[in-house]
Design an enzyme around this catalytic site. Structure first.
Site, PDB file in Angstrom:
ATOM      1  N   THR A 117      53.812  32.137  12.989  1.00 27.94           N
ATOM      2  CA  THR A 117      53.114  31.662  14.171  1.00 27.94           C
ATOM      3  C   THR A 117      53.981  31.769  15.418  1.00 27.94           C
ATOM      4  O   THR A 117      55.219  31.679  15.341  1.00 27.94           O
ATOM      5  CB  THR A 117      52.710  30.181  13.979  1.00 27.94           C
ATOM      6  OG1 THR A 117      52.228  29.642  15.217  1.00 27.94           O
ATOM      7  CG2 THR A 117      53.898  29.328  13.541  1.00 27.94           C
ATOM      8  N   TYR A 141      55.379  21.439  12.614  1.00 33.31           N
ATOM      9  CA  TYR A 141      54.676  22.615  12.116  1.00 33.31           C
ATOM     10  C   TYR A 141      55.447  23.887  12.448  1.00 33.31           C
ATOM     11  O   TYR A 141      55.745  24.698  11.568  1.00 33.31           O
ATOM     12  CB  TYR A 141      53.264  22.688  12.712  1.00 33.31           C
ATOM     13  CG  TYR A 141      52.629  24.045  12.547  1.00 33.31           C
ATOM     14  CD1 TYR A 141      52.327  24.544  11.286  1.00 33.31           C
ATOM     15  CD2 TYR A 141      52.335  24.840  13.656  1.00 33.31           C
ATOM     16  CE1 TYR A 141      51.762  25.805  11.125  1.00 33.31           C
ATOM     17  CE2 TYR A 141      51.760  26.096  13.510  1.00 33.31           C
ATOM     18  CZ  TYR A 141      51.473  26.572  12.250  1.00 33.31           C
ATOM     19  OH  TYR A 141      50.919  27.820  12.100  1.00 33.31           O
TER      20      TYR A 141
END
Length: 328
Positions: A117, A141
């Site tokens: 990501t 995250y």
């Protein structure tokens, strides 16, 4: 046919990747605990239920199918939840990945495509963002994904375990033929939330921040069609099977869309405006996140085919046809 193990393949991007792999002549073997995935999205190969933290189960599935490579999507992804429960994210995303890597090595599998990501970059220093951009994630995250990237770099450096790390920007859209689409619980992604507002399934859509230094004051994001993401994964598998070296690549269009422009496009598809609430900025939101995708184009021969209109049209068709509101 050659088996490819797709861990987390019953989820949004994973299921679209299974479709792409099947179109390339592979058999995608889905391994998923269905905590966020959907059994009905598994249409192009077998489904094996299991958790990536269960190494014994992983080993049994790998021994049964002997995949040539692994595509790894299985992760907790909700940024807000990662702040509330960071340990759970490290347990699943980091420890779970380690379990998968150990099972792969035990079976002498040394090729993996990893779903990463742009959150590993943190707040942008330069835009568009290149793969050389500093990686300073601002939430658990993003840090969990960065730790896995570092693990993969060590496995490549010291053991010859090759990987393609794919750093997504904003995934959106659905299969153009309407076979599968986006469904999360809870739903936090802008496109399905806005479409549900336009369909009257929720009260409206909240814009967080209207005073950014952008062309209309709202945040700019790089929305990339899920079918284009799936195509990149299929190409990455073929790249590794062809002897390609480990590499990290951005996946985005290279074109920024403001939140307001996205909402305008959805209203145009709906044929009418829908309620929009304008709120203050959210902590941690960057004004602009746009990918430099030149490296993915060069390494994989990848060329995104879908524009914002295609994203909105395919997503609208999917959400309007399912009759399901996104979970609150």
């Amino acid at each position: 046919m050659t088996n490819i193990l797709v861990v987390g393949g019953a989820g949004y991007i994973g299921s679209h990747t299974c479709l792409n792999l099947a179109e390339r002549g592979f058999t995608p073997v889905v391994y998923d605990n269905l905590s966020n995935g959907h059994a009905e999205f598994v249409k192009w190969g077998p489904l094996e239920r299991g958790d990536i933290r269960d190494r014994e189960r992983l080993t049994a599935v790998i021994e049964a199918y002997r995949p040539a490579a692994i595509v790894h999507f299985a992760a907790l992804i909700e940024v807000g939840e990662s702040v509330k429960a960071p340990a759970a994210f490290y347990e699943n995303n980091v420890a779970g990945t380690l379990s998968l890597l150990l099972a792969a090595q035990q079976a002498r599998i040394d090729k993996l495509v990893f779903s990463s990501t742009c959150a590993t970059y943190g707040l942008p220093v330069d835009v568009p963002m290149k793969e050389t951009h500093p990686q300073n994630p601002i939430n658990p995250y993003g840090r969990s994904k960065l730790i896995v990237e570092q693990m993969l770099a060590d496995l490549d450096r010291y053991q010859g375990f090759r990987s393609v790390i794919l750093r997504y920007f904003n995934a959106a859209g659905a299969d153009p033929e309407g076979r599968i689409g986006e469904r999360h619980s809870p739903e936090t992604h802008a496109v399905p939330l806005a479409i549900d507002a336009a369909l009257g399934r929720r009260a409206g859509f909240n814009i967080f921040g209207t005073d950014y230094d952008t062309r209309d004051g709202t945040c700019v994001r790089d929305f990339i069609h899920v079918a284009d993401l799936a195509d990149a994964h299929g190409r990455a598998v073929e790249y590794l099977l062809g002897g390609g070296e480990s590499v990290a690549l951005n996946l985005g269009t290279g074109t920024g869309t403001t939140v307001q422009e996205l909402l305008t496009a959805i209203a145009r598809e709906a044929g009418k405006p829908f309620p929009i609430q304008r709120e203050g900025r959210r902590e941690g939101d960057a004004p602009v996140l746009v990918a430099d995708n030149a490296k993915a184009r060069a390494v994989l021969g990848w060329n995104p085919k879908h524009d914002l209109e295609s994203i909105v049209r395919s997503a609208w068709r999917w959400h309007a046809s399912t009759g399901l509101a996104a979970a609150e």
